[in-house]
Design an enzyme around this catalytic site. Structure first.
Site, PDB file in Angstrom:
ATOM      1  N   ASP A 130      -4.690  24.235 -25.569  1.00  0.00           N
ATOM      2  CA  ASP A 130      -5.387  23.295 -26.479  1.00  0.00           C
ATOM      3  C   ASP A 130      -6.697  23.803 -26.400  1.00  0.00           C
ATOM      4  OD1 ASP A 130      -5.223  19.772 -26.319  1.00  0.00           O
ATOM      5  OD2 ASP A 130      -6.329  21.217 -27.503  1.00  0.00           O
ATOM      6  N   GLU A 184      -9.524  10.774 -28.407  1.00  0.00           N
ATOM      7  CA  GLU A 184      -9.532  11.586 -27.137  1.00  0.00           C
ATOM      8  C   GLU A 184     -10.466  10.646 -25.975  1.00  0.00           C
ATOM      9  OE1 GLU A 184      -9.384  15.769 -28.991  1.00  0.00           O
ATOM     10  OE2 GLU A 184      -9.416  15.616 -26.964  1.00  0.00           O
TER      11      GLU A 184
HETATM   12  C1  GLC Z   1      -8.225  18.541 -29.265  1.00  0.00           C
HETATM   13  C2  GLC Z   1      -7.007  18.063 -28.886  1.00  0.00           C
HETATM   14  C3  GLC Z   1      -5.694  18.400 -29.616  1.00  0.00           C
HETATM   15  C4  GLC Z   1      -6.011  19.175 -30.933  1.00  0.00           C
HETATM   16  C5  GLC Z   1      -6.868  20.328 -30.635  1.00  0.00           C
HETATM   17  C6  GLC Z   1      -7.338  21.031 -31.892  1.00  0.00           C
HETATM   18  O1  GLC Z   1      -8.960  18.657 -28.200  1.00  0.00           O
HETATM   19  O2  GLC Z   1      -6.736  17.751 -27.556  1.00  0.00           O
HETATM   20  O3  GLC Z   1      -4.737  17.497 -29.724  1.00  0.00           O
HETATM   21  O4  GLC Z   1      -4.928  19.543 -31.554  1.00  0.00           O
HETATM   22  O5  GLC Z   1      -7.999  20.194 -29.759  1.00  0.00           O
HETATM   23  O6  GLC Z   1      -8.417  20.149 -32.496  1.00  0.00           O
END
Ligand code: GLC
Length: 616
Positions: A310, A502
């Site tokens: 991530d 988030e």
């Molecule tokens: C974010 C998320 C993830 C996402 C990634 C790219 O922090 O946790 O779900 O796909 O970063 O944006």
């Protein structure tokens, strides 16, 4: 066994073998590197041999149009084609409810609403429509579906989950994967899904998140760029960043029974990418969890695709030792790292690890083989660019009709006293609530910007606009705050959660605001029958005010096509939705524990018939 099994066609396998034999260590590590687009300078893609670039939430070109998205992505893909070995680049975005970063794209209901439809065929068609709009902009990878199973709805990512039970989540996740794939992975309009976030991201305990220091409120680079500082100060007291990216303190039996099945189903459906969760399991960060990534996901479940980290997730393993974090994540089984800011720092750290013998060349080759295999499976070597004619599909009427269908099926009718719904198609109607005329509120987070916003953030139809279209402008009276004179037979009041994404959406308590409750009180006095429509990313505690409502509809986060809500309120289509989340009775019931009390439980939802002939 996967329905779309690897290994590849013989010619693709030979290509991957040949490239691996030709690649330098630098080129191999370049393929494992994914920076975000604002951290990539002209020439970097070819110079560093970057395997991928991404747009994070709100990582949009200026102007934010489908055409400028396509220009941005195509330029990076062309650079890759000009590199020594011409290995195609794959661009990634969070198209989690349509191509939601792009102004003008069709925005579908968030997963919590799709879970209420229990309709895999509908979700498959949404996947296909999303793939066309994503591929139109040159993008062939979306970080979806989230197969999270939110067990505590204080989590700000609850709405990204289809539901709280794997038997609801798995078939819908598979359907989305099949829709994104289309006829075959090498179909030029197929888009690589990223099944996320592995594993038990929805099983964390409230109060265990370490993403933000609640004492200092210092924001890291990501939150600073997203300008989260001020809102952080305001929201931390309400619970922001208390559960997201926290610690899953569940036993292995629960992890396997609740959180693992959607990954098994996705792998059997041919998924080629999995994204690792920020969270930890009993204190060990998933990004460094060799047992779960390598032994369970790749070994036991037989996952042959590649694992992506991530966003800066690797950095969290050892916050004070980036080099050690990189080494531990790659050795745990991460194959590509969403860096996202400093590609060369990551490349140097991994190269040093290999040269010191702390990361084996075999591990590097395994990671790169998995990445190249996925790119070959997608047909990127033959067709590194997509067809610009696809731009005609972005926000098309057909896709918006599909989104309206999804909105209709996602609505859950939870109370309907005195036969209030469906609305009569004659007589006057009062509509109240700022959210009744707010596309941003309908869409929620992950829409145009990371957190989402208010107002006409992108083209669409508000619930008010939909009611006016259904009943006629002259019969629909609107008052955003329910002030005004006159009593109506029926009032429709729309209330919404503030958009969030988030951990910014983590909350200690889930309830309507005093301002919303006062507005509803005013509405109550101005009608014989009060219908409340809730736009939210999760159930809210409504036990007390519910008594004064004649009807109550959970509309979740329906996206751009608010007319779908109006069509069902007005009886053009019946209510069909069923809860995929338990609905807590009080603030003490927000976590799904054995003694939690619920107003309604998974599977509940009232039906209404269609109210006779309706005018066109
Ligand atoms: C974010 C998320 C993830 C996402 C990634 C790219 O922090 O946790 O779900 O796909 O970063 O944006």
């Amino acid at each position: 066994m996967s329905l779309f099994p690897l290994p590849l066609r013989p010619e693709d396998q030979r290509l991957v073998d040949r490239l691996l034999a030709q690649m330098t260590l630098q080129e191999k590590i370049g393929q494992m590197t994914q920076p975000e687009k604002n951290s990539v300078r002209p020439g970097d893609v070819a110079r560093l041999g970057l395997g991928s670039v991404l747009s994070g939430g709100g990582g949009n070109p200026d102007p934010n149009t489908p055409q400028s998205w396509r220009e941005m992505v195509s330029a990076l893909c062309e650079e890759a084609q000009g590199s020594r070995l011409g290995i195609p680049l794959i661009y990634g975005v969070d198209a989690v409810h349509g191509h939601n970063n792009v102004v003008g794209a069709t925005i579908f209901p968030h997963n919590i609403g799709l879970g209420a439809t229990r309709n895999p065929d509908l979700v498959r068609r949404i996947g296909r429509a999303t793939a066309l709009e994503v591929a139109a902009t040159g993008v062939r990878w979306t970080f979806a579906p989230a197969v999270s199973l939110p067990q505590d709805i204080r989590w700000g990512r609850s709405y990204e989950g289809y539901g709280q039970d794997p038997e609801v989540v798995s078939p819908l996740a598979v359907a989305l994967i099949e829709g994104l794939r289309g006829e075959a992975w090498n179909d030029p309009t197929s888009v690589l899904p990223s099944v996320k976030h592995f594993v038990a991201d929805g099983g964390t305990a409230y109060g265990t998140s370490q993403r933000v220091d609640h004492a200092t409120l210092e924001v890291d680079r990501t939150l600073a760029i997203a300008q989260m500082g001020e809102s952080l100060v305001e929201l931390v007291d309400q619970g922001a960043w208390q559960i997201d990216q926290g610690d899953s303190l569940i036993d292995e039996a629960t992890l396997r029974a609740v959180h693992l099945p959607p990954y098994q189903a996705a792998i059997e459906a041919g998924a080629l990418n999995v994204m690792v969760s920020y969270s930890a399991w009993h204190g060990i960060k998933l990004h460094g969890h060799r047992f779960l990534i390598t032994d369970v996901l790749k070994g036991e479940l037989g996952f042959e695709g590649f694992v992506v980290s991530d966003w800066a997730g690797v950095d969290q393993i050892h916050p004070d030792d980036y080099g050690r974090s990189v080494i531990d994540s790659i050795n745990a089984g991460v194959d590509m790292v969403m860096v996202p800011f400093d590609a060369e720092r990551f490349i140097a750290a991994l190269r040093d690890g290999v040269e010191r013998g702390e990361v084996s060349v075999q591990r590097i080759d395994d990671a790169v083989r998995r990445i190249l295999t996925a790119k070959a499976a997608l047909g990127l070597f033959e067709q590194p660019q997509t067809d610009p004619a696809l731009l005609n599909t972005v926000g098309s009427e057909a896709h918006r009709d599909l989104a309206r269908e999804a909105v209709r099926e996602s609505l859950v009718l939870l109370k309907n006293g005195n036969g209030t719904l469906p609305l009569s198609r004659t007589g006057e109607l009062l509509v109240v609530g700022e959210a009744a005329d707010d596309i941003g509120a309908q869409c929620g987070g992950w829409t145009i910007t990371w957190m989402g916003g208010h107002g006409a953030t992108t083209p669409g139809t508000s619930i008010l606009g939909g009611l006016q279209a259904e009943l006629g402008q002259d019969r629909v009276h609107y008052s955003a705050d329910a002030s005004g004179e006159g009593v109506f037979p029926v009032a429709v009041a729309v209330v919404a959660e503030e958009p969030y994404a988030e951990g910014m959406g983590d909350r200690a308590e889930l309830c309507l605001s005093p301002k919303q409750l006062q507005m509803l009180e005013r509405a109550r006095k101005r009608c014989d029958h009060l219908v409340v429509v809730l736009l939210s990313g999760r159930p809210l505690i409504v036990t007390e005010p519910l008594v004064g409502w004649d009807a109550f509809v959970a509309a979740w986060l329906p996206g751009t096509e608010g007319r779908g809500v109006a069509e069902v309120l007005c009886g053009r289509h019946p209510f069909k939705g069923r809860l995929s989340f338990d609905w807590p009775r009080s603030q003490g019931d927000l976590a799904r524990t054995p003694n939690a009390q619920h107003l309604w439980t998974v599977g509940e939802g009232l039906n209404t018939g269609v109210s006779g002939a309706v005018s066109v």
